[in-house]
Design a protein around this motif. Structure first.
Motif, mmCIF file in Angstrom:
data_model
loop_
_atom_site.group_PDB
_atom_site.id
_atom_site.type_symbol
_atom_site.label_atom_id
_atom_site.label_comp_id
_atom_site.label_asym_id
_atom_site.label_seq_id
_atom_site.Cartn_x
_atom_site.Cartn_y
_atom_site.Cartn_z
ATOM 1 N N TYR A 94 -7.525 -4.840 15.656
ATOM 2 C CA TYR A 94 -7.995 -4.002 14.659
ATOM 3 C C TYR A 94 -6.772 -3.585 14.101
ATOM 4 O O TYR A 94 -6.771 -3.499 12.446
ATOM 5 C CB TYR A 94 -8.164 -2.615 15.330
ATOM 6 N N LEU A 98 -6.847 -4.496 9.691
ATOM 7 C CA LEU A 98 -6.805 -3.026 9.052
ATOM 8 C C LEU A 98 -5.481 -3.725 7.675
ATOM 9 O O LEU A 98 -5.259 -3.423 6.918
ATOM 10 C CB LEU A 98 -5.839 -1.875 9.484
ATOM 11 N N LEU A 99 -4.879 -4.377 8.552
ATOM 12 C CA LEU A 99 -3.394 -4.667 7.713
ATOM 13 C C LEU A 99 -3.584 -5.710 6.564
ATOM 14 O O LEU A 99 -3.082 -5.516 5.523
ATOM 15 C CB LEU A 99 -2.078 -5.397 8.191
ATOM 16 N N THR A 100 -4.582 -6.401 7.301
ATOM 17 C CA THR A 100 -5.177 -8.415 6.114
ATOM 18 C C THR A 100 -6.044 -7.224 5.602
ATOM 19 O O THR A 100 -5.520 -7.958 3.857
ATOM 20 C CB THR A 100 -5.979 -8.354 7.277
ATOM 21 N N ALA A 101 -6.653 -7.062 5.382
ATOM 22 C CA ALA A 101 -8.072 -5.840 4.206
ATOM 23 C C ALA A 101 -7.257 -5.092 3.584
ATOM 24 O O ALA A 101 -7.929 -5.326 2.884
ATOM 25 C CB ALA A 101 -8.576 -5.020 5.575
ATOM 26 N N LYS A 102 -6.312 -4.442 3.980
ATOM 27 C CA LYS A 102 -5.596 -3.444 2.926
ATOM 28 C C LYS A 102 -4.558 -4.874 2.064
ATOM 29 O O LYS A 102 -4.590 -4.073 0.362
ATOM 30 C CB LYS A 102 -4.233 -2.657 3.668
ATOM 31 N N VAL A 103 -3.605 -5.344 2.315
ATOM 32 C CA VAL A 103 -2.724 -6.503 1.592
ATOM 33 C C VAL A 103 -3.939 -6.587 1.258
ATOM 34 O O VAL A 103 -3.457 -7.391 -0.303
ATOM 35 C CB VAL A 103 -1.870 -6.434 2.464
ATOM 36 N N GLY A 105 -6.834 -7.443 0.166
ATOM 37 C CA GLY A 105 -8.078 -6.361 -0.950
ATOM 38 C C GLY A 105 -6.824 -5.795 -1.834
ATOM 39 O O GLY A 105 -7.528 -6.256 -3.495
ATOM 40 N N THR A 106 -5.899 -5.810 -1.312
ATOM 41 C CA THR A 106 -5.172 -4.731 -3.186
ATOM 42 C C THR A 106 -4.320 -6.067 -3.819
ATOM 43 O O THR A 106 -4.553 -6.431 -5.313
ATOM 44 C CB THR A 106 -3.684 -3.805 -2.484
#
Length: 157
Positions: A94, A98-103, A105-106
């Motif tokens: 999780y 969460l961190l991979t998607a945030k970084v 995606g941005t």
């Protein structure tokens, strides 16, 4: 003047018969049952978390935490700390998602707005980046969770 016996909620936590208590001073020195006694103190969490993020034993920081990619060792090879109680479950996955998607995606949004690469180049490049970042973070986040469990004495530590 008769002293009142201890309230039932206090008397039920002790090993003393509430009907035998007549003096209020007797309730000051009651022995608590084992389930109500304070547990051992917590260990410092931040050093244990830092050691876990480095994939090291949360106790000594010397021994390796893993025998494989995500397989925890049963005991630390350096200090002998029993690590078989650790239960990370889905937490590391999780956190890494969460961190991979945030970084990523941005970053994908910034790259697209700035250079506007073709869609296949963008998708191919970021697919490899997402997989690499998630696989890099997964064992580190598992170490973080094991460090927290060790510091808080969870699951038999």
């Amino acid at each position: 003047m008769d002293a009142e016996p201890a309230p039932p909620h206090v008397a039920s936590m002790t090993n003393v018969d509430p009907s035998s208590m007549t003096d209020t001073h007797e309730t000051e020195h009651l022995e608590l049952r084992p389930e109500f006694r304070p547990g051992p103190t917590e260990r410092p969490a931040w050093p244990a978390i830092a050691k876990g993020l480095r994939k090291r034993c949360p106790s000594c920081g010397e021994g390796s935490l893993y025998s494989g990619y995500l397989k925890l060792v049963d005991a630390c090879p350096s200090c002998g700390e029993d690590l078989q109680h650790a239960r990370a479950d889905d937490g590391p996955a999780y956190l890494s998602i969460l961190l991979t998607a945030k970084v990523m995606g941005t970053l994908m949004l910034v790259v697209f707005e700035r250079w506007q690469p073709p869609p296949l180049v963008l998708a191919g490049t970021f697919s490899v980046g997402v997989v690499a970042m998630a696989l890099y973070l997964l064992p580190r986040f598992k170490g973080l969770i094991v460090g927290v469990q060790w510091a808080k004495r969870m699951h038999g530590f």
